[in-house]
Scaffold this active site. Structure first.
Site, PDB file in Angstrom:
ATOM      1  N   GLY A  23     -57.585  50.951 106.415  1.00 25.24           N
ATOM      2  CA  GLY A  23     -58.864  50.770 105.735  1.00 25.24           C
ATOM      3  C   GLY A  23     -59.329  49.339 105.897  1.00 25.24           C
ATOM      4  O   GLY A  23     -58.574  48.458 106.293  1.00 25.24           O
ATOM      5  N   GLU A  24     -60.610  49.115 105.587  1.00 24.57           N
ATOM      6  CA  GLU A  24     -61.175  47.782 105.748  1.00 24.57           C
ATOM      7  C   GLU A  24     -62.212  47.552 104.669  1.00 24.57           C
ATOM      8  O   GLU A  24     -63.009  48.442 104.342  1.00 24.57           O
ATOM      9  CB  GLU A  24     -61.801  47.636 107.136  1.00 24.57           C
ATOM     10  CG  GLU A  24     -62.130  46.226 107.513  1.00 24.57           C
ATOM     11  CD  GLU A  24     -62.374  46.062 109.009  1.00 24.57           C
ATOM     12  OE1 GLU A  24     -62.836  44.984 109.405  1.00 24.57           O
ATOM     13  OE2 GLU A  24     -62.097  47.019 109.757  1.00 24.57           O
ATOM     14  N   ASN A  26     -64.492  44.159 102.263  1.00 26.76           N
ATOM     15  CA  ASN A  26     -65.212  42.902 102.420  1.00 26.76           C
ATOM     16  C   ASN A  26     -64.292  41.695 102.551  1.00 26.76           C
ATOM     17  O   ASN A  26     -64.654  40.686 103.140  1.00 26.76           O
ATOM     18  CB  ASN A  26     -66.147  42.686 101.217  1.00 26.76           C
ATOM     19  CG  ASN A  26     -67.330  43.625 101.247  1.00 26.76           C
ATOM     20  OD1 ASN A  26     -67.795  44.000 102.309  1.00 26.76           O
ATOM     21  ND2 ASN A  26     -67.819  44.011 100.082  1.00 26.76           N
ATOM     22  N   PHE A  27     -63.090  41.808 101.975  1.00 29.34           N
ATOM     23  CA  PHE A  27     -62.229  40.623 101.953  1.00 29.34           C
ATOM     24  C   PHE A  27     -60.981  40.774 102.815  1.00 29.34           C
ATOM     25  O   PHE A  27     -60.130  39.895 102.826  1.00 29.34           O
ATOM     26  CB  PHE A  27     -61.817  40.298 100.518  1.00 29.34           C
ATOM     27  CG  PHE A  27     -61.314  41.490  99.742  1.00 29.34           C
ATOM     28  CD1 PHE A  27     -62.163  42.171  98.895  1.00 29.34           C
ATOM     29  CD2 PHE A  27     -60.003  41.925  99.873  1.00 29.34           C
ATOM     30  CE1 PHE A  27     -61.707  43.268  98.189  1.00 29.34           C
ATOM     31  CE2 PHE A  27     -59.546  43.016  99.166  1.00 29.34           C
ATOM     32  CZ  PHE A  27     -60.405  43.688  98.320  1.00 29.34           C
ATOM     33  N   GLY A  28     -60.847  41.863 103.557  1.00 26.70           N
ATOM     34  CA  GLY A  28     -59.678  42.012 104.408  1.00 26.70           C
ATOM     35  C   GLY A  28     -59.430  43.456 104.804  1.00 26.70           C
ATOM     36  O   GLY A  28     -60.272  44.337 104.593  1.00 26.70           O
ATOM     37  N   LYS A  29     -58.256  43.698 105.378  1.00 29.02           N
ATOM     38  CA  LYS A  29     -57.891  45.021 105.868  1.00 29.02           C
ATOM     39  C   LYS A  29     -56.630  45.528 105.176  1.00 29.02           C
ATOM     40  O   LYS A  29     -55.879  44.759 104.584  1.00 29.02           O
ATOM     41  CB  LYS A  29     -57.625  44.970 107.375  1.00 29.02           C
ATOM     42  CG  LYS A  29     -58.810  44.557 108.223  1.00 29.02           C
ATOM     43  CD  LYS A  29     -58.412  44.507 109.694  1.00 29.02           C
ATOM     44  CE  LYS A  29     -59.597  44.114 110.570  1.00 29.02           C
ATOM     45  NZ  LYS A  29     -59.225  44.054 112.006  1.00 29.02           N
ATOM     46  N   LYS A  45     -51.849  45.076 102.445  1.00 32.60           N
ATOM     47  CA  LYS A  45     -53.198  44.625 102.124  1.00 32.60           C
ATOM     48  C   LYS A  45     -53.305  43.173 102.598  1.00 32.60           C
ATOM     49  O   LYS A  45     -52.629  42.295 102.069  1.00 32.60           O
ATOM     50  CB  LYS A  45     -53.432  44.739 100.621  1.00 32.60           C
ATOM     51  CG  LYS A  45     -54.888  44.740 100.184  1.00 32.60           C
ATOM     52  CD  LYS A  45     -54.965  45.079  98.696  1.00 32.60           C
ATOM     53  CE  LYS A  45     -56.378  45.253  98.220  1.00 32.60           C
ATOM     54  NZ  LYS A  45     -56.430  45.634  96.784  1.00 32.60           N
ATOM     55  N   ASP A 139     -60.577  50.421  84.844  1.00 33.40           N
ATOM     56  CA  ASP A 139     -61.412  51.035  85.885  1.00 33.40           C
ATOM     57  C   ASP A 139     -60.748  52.303  86.408  1.00 33.40           C
ATOM     58  O   ASP A 139     -60.674  52.526  87.619  1.00 33.40           O
ATOM     59  CB  ASP A 139     -61.652  50.047  87.030  1.00 33.40           C
ATOM     60  CG  ASP A 139     -62.773  50.499  87.971  1.00 33.40           C
ATOM     61  OD1 ASP A 139     -63.632  51.299  87.521  1.00 33.40           O
ATOM     62  OD2 ASP A 139     -62.785  50.061  89.129  1.00 33.40           O
TER      63      ASP A 139
END
Length: 442
Positions: A23-24, A26-29, A45, A139
């Protein structure tokens, strides 16, 4: 710490071999990784520190790592290790193969009641465990609940979680957060809320979604949506068929009044809930999560910036990672887990703190040994295991120019005597409770 070399796909990261991208964001993969020694698969992560600062989500990332460090439950995604370089943070996480609960429900439109109950049982088990650890997710939704190959759930994404130090003096949380359709009415009201009852409301929404395939409260207009949430007691469709006991459970959870809302303890005593219920066994005795020091600070001070014999400088990220609470009472739990390390904050300077600690413990009958800016406090009997024997190390960390953390670590000895010592020191030297909580609030 890991070097900046050799981090492309298929390359090594310590004992891990990085593989395909899962997965990818906004702040990394997130990449798949395999332990070269054992062959076990993990999810890694990969967080870019520069991107984290640009998006101003450093507190969120810090909170997630600090929270996951505390949690070792079969139904919570496990954080095994944090490796870091100067530019990246690598979170070595449990690899969960079954995708999100949201997708599982969407593919089948809804879950049969027995299957939905099992999901709910595991959810309540995990949430109850988190609350007992002082962690409130804030959340909870099907997108943040993963499913493994055996159909068991794993709660993930603790980026918005709260710890005891996030409570204000009134004992409530005050940050409005979460996903609109799953958020409790008291969170929307913005007058302070109890993290446990707010999380439970979200569990009720998840149960409703699992059994019906639809949301209990939904509207394109946010004002109308919040009006529906505040009203509570949603209409439950007649198809698919749901038992009266399941309907009653949903309604008792989705009670807009948090004071009359059913509690987790009451849920666990409910006959519908208890059908086929097998409580999970937490893994609290497993070894601690390994975390690189480099992961705790974006801008590490150089050696030339530090004064000789100055206290170790820590930031809020490290403080969260160090403990589950700054409230001293939160540490008096099981000896092998919590009592061995106890911390409190103080406004006294490091020099004054060490002098005052030495004076207090000497008057209490302890011997003191000074070494490298630390104190070793001892009281010996012929048999070190006998009542009255105690060995404690005391160290001071700098949190800010006017706030310090005293850490007391018990090597061995009498637990009741250790409690007396810790209570005496924290009462005489610590920041008062209200100031302490306000200082550390997120």
């Amino acid at each position: 710490m890991v070097s900046e070399e050799g981090k492309k796909e298929g390359m090594r990261l310590g004992k891990y071999e990085l593989g395909r991208t899962l997965g990818e964001g906004n702040f990394g993969k997130v990449k798949f990784a395999r332990d070269i020694e054992s062959g076990q698969g993990f999810a890694v992560k990969i967080l870019e520190k520069k991107r984290i600062l640009e998006l101003k989500i450093d507190d969120q990332i810090k909170r997630e790592i600090g929270t996951l460090k505390l949690l070792k439950h079969p139904n919570v995604v496990r954080l095994y290790e944090v490796i870091a370089s100067k530019t990246k943070i690598y979170m070595i996480l449990e690899y969960v193969t079954g995708g999100e609960l949201f997708d599982r429900i969407a593919q089948r439109r809804w879950l049969p009641e027995d299957e939905g109950r099992k999901v709910f049982q595991q959810l309540i088990d995990a949430v109850s465990y988190c609350h007992n650890k002082g962690v409130f997710h804030r959340d909870l939704k099907p997108e943040n609940v993963l499913v493994d190959a055996k159909g068991n759930i794993k709660i993930s994404d603790f980026g918005l979680s709260a710890l005891p130090q996030h409570f204000r003096v009134d004992g409530l949380l005050h940050t409005t957060c979460g996903s609109p359709n799953y958020v409790a009415p008291e969170v929307i009201a913005n007058r302070g809320y109890d993290g446990a009852t707010a999380d439970l409301w979200s569990c009720g929404v998840i149960l409703y979604v699992a059994l019906t395939g639809s949301l209990p409260f939904d509207d394109n207009n946010m004002v109308v949506l919040y009006q529906k949430i505040n009203k509570g007691r949603p209409r439950i469709p007649t198809s698919p068929p749901i038992s009266a006991d399941a309907r009653n459970m949903i309604w008792r959870i989705l009670d807009p009044n948090p004071k009359t809302r059913i509690t987790i303890a009451e849920i666990k005593e409910n006959e519908w809930f208890k059908q086929g219920y097998i409580p999970a066994n937490p893994d609290d005795d497993e070894e601690d999560t390994r975390i690189d020091d480099e992961a705790f600070s974006i801008q590490e001070p150089t050696e030339t910036d530090k004064e000789p014999n100055s206290p170790t400088l820590i930031n809020a990220f490290q403080l969260i990672g160090m403990s589950s609470s700054l409230d001293l009472s939160g540490f008096f739990e099981k000896e092998d887990v919590s009592e061995r390390k106890i911390r409190f904050t103080s406004n006294y300077s490091p020099k004054d703190l060490l002098e005052k600690i030495e004076d207090i413990v000497t008057r209490m009958g302890f011997r003191v040994l000074k070494r490298n800016g630390k104190l070793k406090v001892t009281q010996e009997r012929k048999d070190v295991k006998s009542p009255g024997s105690l060995s404690v190390a005391a160290e001071v960390f700098e949190l800010s120019p006017s706030l310090y953390v005293v850490e007391l670590r018990k090597s061995y000895g009498d637990s009741s005597l250790y409690r007396q010592l810790c209570t005496k020191l924290s009462n005489d030297l610590g920041v008062c409770q209200s100031q302490q909580l306000l200082t550390t609030e997120a």
